[in-house]
Scaffold this motif. Structure first.
Motif, PDB file in Angstrom:
ATOM      1  N   ALA A 305      25.176 -35.480  31.204  1.00 54.96           N
ATOM      2  CA  ALA A 305      24.503 -36.681  30.714  1.00 54.96           C
ATOM      3  C   ALA A 305      23.887 -36.467  29.332  1.00 54.96           C
ATOM      4  O   ALA A 305      23.883 -37.375  28.492  1.00 54.96           O
ATOM      5  CB  ALA A 305      23.423 -37.098  31.705  1.00 54.96           C
ATOM      6  N   LYS A 306      23.376 -35.235  29.061  1.00 54.77           N
ATOM      7  CA  LYS A 306      22.663 -34.996  27.801  1.00 54.77           C
ATOM      8  C   LYS A 306      23.595 -34.662  26.643  1.00 54.77           C
ATOM      9  O   LYS A 306      23.376 -35.083  25.512  1.00 54.77           O
ATOM     10  CB  LYS A 306      21.669 -33.840  27.987  1.00 54.77           C
ATOM     11  N   HIS A 307      24.623 -33.860  26.906  1.00 51.42           N
ATOM     12  CA  HIS A 307      25.365 -33.243  25.801  1.00 51.42           C
ATOM     13  C   HIS A 307      26.845 -33.628  25.708  1.00 51.42           C
ATOM     14  O   HIS A 307      27.434 -33.481  24.638  1.00 51.42           O
ATOM     15  CB  HIS A 307      25.287 -31.711  25.911  1.00 51.42           C
ATOM     16  N   ALA A 308      27.448 -34.058  26.821  1.00 55.61           N
ATOM     17  CA  ALA A 308      28.913 -34.145  26.842  1.00 55.61           C
ATOM     18  C   ALA A 308      29.456 -35.384  26.143  1.00 55.61           C
ATOM     19  O   ALA A 308      30.558 -35.356  25.598  1.00 55.61           O
ATOM     20  CB  ALA A 308      29.428 -34.100  28.285  1.00 55.61           C
ATOM     21  N   VAL A 328      32.297 -28.884  38.843  1.00 56.57           N
ATOM     22  CA  VAL A 328      31.759 -30.062  38.166  1.00 56.57           C
ATOM     23  C   VAL A 328      32.462 -30.152  36.820  1.00 56.57           C
ATOM     24  O   VAL A 328      32.483 -29.170  36.063  1.00 56.57           O
ATOM     25  CB  VAL A 328      30.238 -29.973  37.976  1.00 56.57           C
ATOM     26  N   GLY A 329      33.036 -31.302  36.536  1.00 55.04           N
ATOM     27  CA  GLY A 329      33.766 -31.465  35.284  1.00 55.04           C
ATOM     28  C   GLY A 329      33.480 -32.809  34.648  1.00 55.04           C
ATOM     29  O   GLY A 329      32.933 -33.725  35.279  1.00 55.04           O
ATOM     30  N   ASP A 330      33.833 -32.914  33.391  1.00 59.36           N
ATOM     31  CA  ASP A 330      33.687 -34.185  32.686  1.00 59.36           C
ATOM     32  C   ASP A 330      34.747 -34.267  31.588  1.00 59.36           C
ATOM     33  O   ASP A 330      35.359 -33.258  31.225  1.00 59.36           O
ATOM     34  CB  ASP A 330      32.284 -34.329  32.089  1.00 59.36           C
ATOM     35  N   ASP A 331      34.966 -35.466  31.077  1.00 65.45           N
ATOM     36  CA  ASP A 331      35.965 -35.689  30.030  1.00 65.45           C
ATOM     37  C   ASP A 331      35.314 -35.817  28.659  1.00 65.45           C
ATOM     38  O   ASP A 331      35.830 -36.530  27.789  1.00 65.45           O
ATOM     39  CB  ASP A 331      36.799 -36.935  30.344  1.00 65.45           C
ATOM     40  N   GLY A 332      34.197 -35.108  28.475  1.00 68.39           N
ATOM     41  CA  GLY A 332      33.447 -35.225  27.231  1.00 68.39           C
ATOM     42  C   GLY A 332      34.003 -34.388  26.092  1.00 68.39           C
ATOM     43  O   GLY A 332      35.161 -33.965  26.105  1.00 68.39           O
ATOM     44  N   ARG A 333      33.136 -34.076  25.145  1.00 66.44           N
ATOM     45  CA  ARG A 333      33.565 -33.433  23.900  1.00 66.44           C
ATOM     46  C   ARG A 333      33.810 -31.940  24.059  1.00 66.44           C
ATOM     47  O   ARG A 333      34.420 -31.319  23.191  1.00 66.44           O
ATOM     48  CB  ARG A 333      32.518 -33.662  22.811  1.00 66.44           C
ATOM     49  N   GLY A 334      33.347 -31.324  25.144  1.00 65.36           N
ATOM     50  CA  GLY A 334      33.573 -29.900  25.367  1.00 65.36           C
ATOM     51  C   GLY A 334      32.690 -29.039  24.481  1.00 65.36           C
ATOM     52  O   GLY A 334      31.703 -29.498  23.896  1.00 65.36           O
ATOM     53  N   GLY A 335      33.054 -27.764  24.382  1.00 65.80           N
ATOM     54  CA  GLY A 335      32.293 -26.839  23.546  1.00 65.80           C
ATOM     55  C   GLY A 335      31.083 -26.233  24.216  1.00 65.80           C
ATOM     56  O   GLY A 335      30.263 -25.606  23.536  1.00 65.80           O
ATOM     57  N   ALA A 336      30.945 -26.375  25.541  1.00 69.50           N
ATOM     58  CA  ALA A 336      29.810 -25.761  26.234  1.00 69.50           C
ATOM     59  C   ALA A 336      29.952 -24.242  26.225  1.00 69.50           C
ATOM     60  O   ALA A 336      31.023 -23.715  26.509  1.00 69.50           O
ATOM     61  CB  ALA A 336      29.734 -26.275  27.673  1.00 69.50           C
TER      62      ALA A 336
END
Length: 386
Positions: A305-308, A328-336
């Motif tokens: 919610a904060k960074h992706a 746990v996955g997401d389709d965000g910008r990545g780079g974690a």
């Protein structure tokens, strides 16, 4: 480079024909083993002029792949899997090279190559010749199994750590895990103390002060006393809510009431973006494991919610063979990057207390996938006597 090979039933020893096939593979791989051994040794000698560094970056993974193939064949012949006890690679070409060069198993691999090029090769060649020469088929029938199992036993002894080394590694891992868990617990206690001091404690002190003033004004100014009582009631309600938040940070009531699946579902409902759930877990698991996994999911969703900057997230949990697996996955910008904070080191420390492992895949551009495995049996290896 992956150390996995096609899965087979390793509960039974390989038959005569299969064992002979492995002997033929040993013979066919004799030349690659010799070439790899020579290349690694020569590259190590050239490290002084730096060209050897580049060569070792290429030949160390090749050597490990070749050795892993023989390790796998030894496991098939003996009917028991043999693992590759290499040190974990930190990432980066130079970092990986330093770790591989300092890994005792790298030097054991080289020593094994000397065995494989001499007596080991002779044993495999003999087993193959006994099969190919028709007149020796009776000897092959009764002798190929013991012969190849003897070679496989030597391979396994050289390519895996002994009991003493295993115990030393176990003690070292437990020492690191205990230090991490102690530090994490101390940090949690400091957080709870800070939250109580800055929130409920200050508000309860204000309530006490308001009640004292109201008591003094009750006879002379009832209206002012009533206003102070109303303020005290509102402040006490706020303090109660903050106390609930502190308790929820220790062990959420929803987890105790509804179990892990229900608690994770409640987390998903509170998310601003859609969360797809795939939960296949028992109604109840050991409470400490449930708590650790719940906070793992909560931290990962909070990071999303904060960074992706994601449009979609997903959570999957499954339980099989005494191991709880999650993702746990997401389709965000990545780079974690766990090394840059974002709560992932704390998650890893919490799971390490249960012999759990955490992996993060987050290439630039996404997707980000955080996955973990946690043993759920009460007789976890961490608490089982050696």
């Amino acid at each position: 480079m992956s150390n996995r090979f096609p899965e087979h039933d390793l509960d039974a020893r390989a038959g005569r024909l299969e064992t002979t096939g492995y002997a033929a593979l040993h013979v066919l791989l004799f030349a690659p083993v010799v070439a790899t051994f020579v290349l690694v040794v020569v590259s190590a000698a050239l490290v002084a002029v730096w060209v050897g560094v580049a060569l070792l970056m290429l030949f160390f993974p090749l050597m490990r792949a070749l050795v892993q193939a023989h390790r796998w064949m030894a496991g098939r012949i003996l009917g028991a899997p043999t693992t590759a006890p290499y040190l974990p690679l930190p990432g980066g070409l130079l970092g990986n090279l330093r770790t591989q060069a300092a890994d005792p198993m790298t030097w054991r691999d080289l020593f094994w190559m000397l065995w494989a090029m001499t007596f080991g090769f002779a044993v495999s060649l003999l087993a193959l010749l006994l099969f190919l020469c028709v007149v020796t088929l009776p000897i092959w029938w009764y002798g190929v199994g013991p012969l190849m199992r003897a070679r496989a036993c030597v391979d396994r002894a050289l390519l895996t750590v002994g009991r003493t080394e295993h115990l030393e590694q176990r003690v070292e891992a437990l020492t690191r895990s205990r230090a991490v868990v102690v530090d994490h617990s101390a940090a949690e206690l400091r957080r709870i103390e800070r939250d109580l001091h800055d929130g409920p404690q200050a508000r309860l002190a204000a309530v006490s002060l308001s009640l004292g003033l109201a008591d003094d004004l009750f006879e002379t100014d009832p209206e002012a006393a009533r206003r102070l009582l109303n303020d005290a009631r509102g402040t006490s309600s706020t303090a109660l809510g903050e106390l609930r938040d502190v308790v929820r940070g220790i062990h959420p009531p929803v987890l105790a009431d509804r179990g892990l699946a229900g608690a994770v579902s409640a987390l998903a409902i509170d998310m601003a973006l859609p969360v797809e759930l795939a939960l296949d877990v028992p109604d109840r698991l050991p409470a400490p494991v449930e708590s650790a996994v719940y906070f793992t999911v909560a931290e990962c969703l909070a990071n999303t919610a904060k960074h992706a900057g994601a449009d979609q997230s997903w959570v999957s949990l499954s339980h099989a063979d005494g191991v709880l697996r999650g993702e746990v996955g997401d389709d965000g910008r990545g780079g974690a990057d766990p090394r840059r904070g974002s709560g992932l080191p704390g998650i890893a420390a919490r799971l390490a207390a249960f012999d759990g492992t955490l992996t993060v895949s987050s290439p630039p551009g996404g997707p980000t996938v955080v996955s973990w495995e946690v043993p759920c049996a009460s007789s976890s290896p961490k608490t089982t006597p050696s």
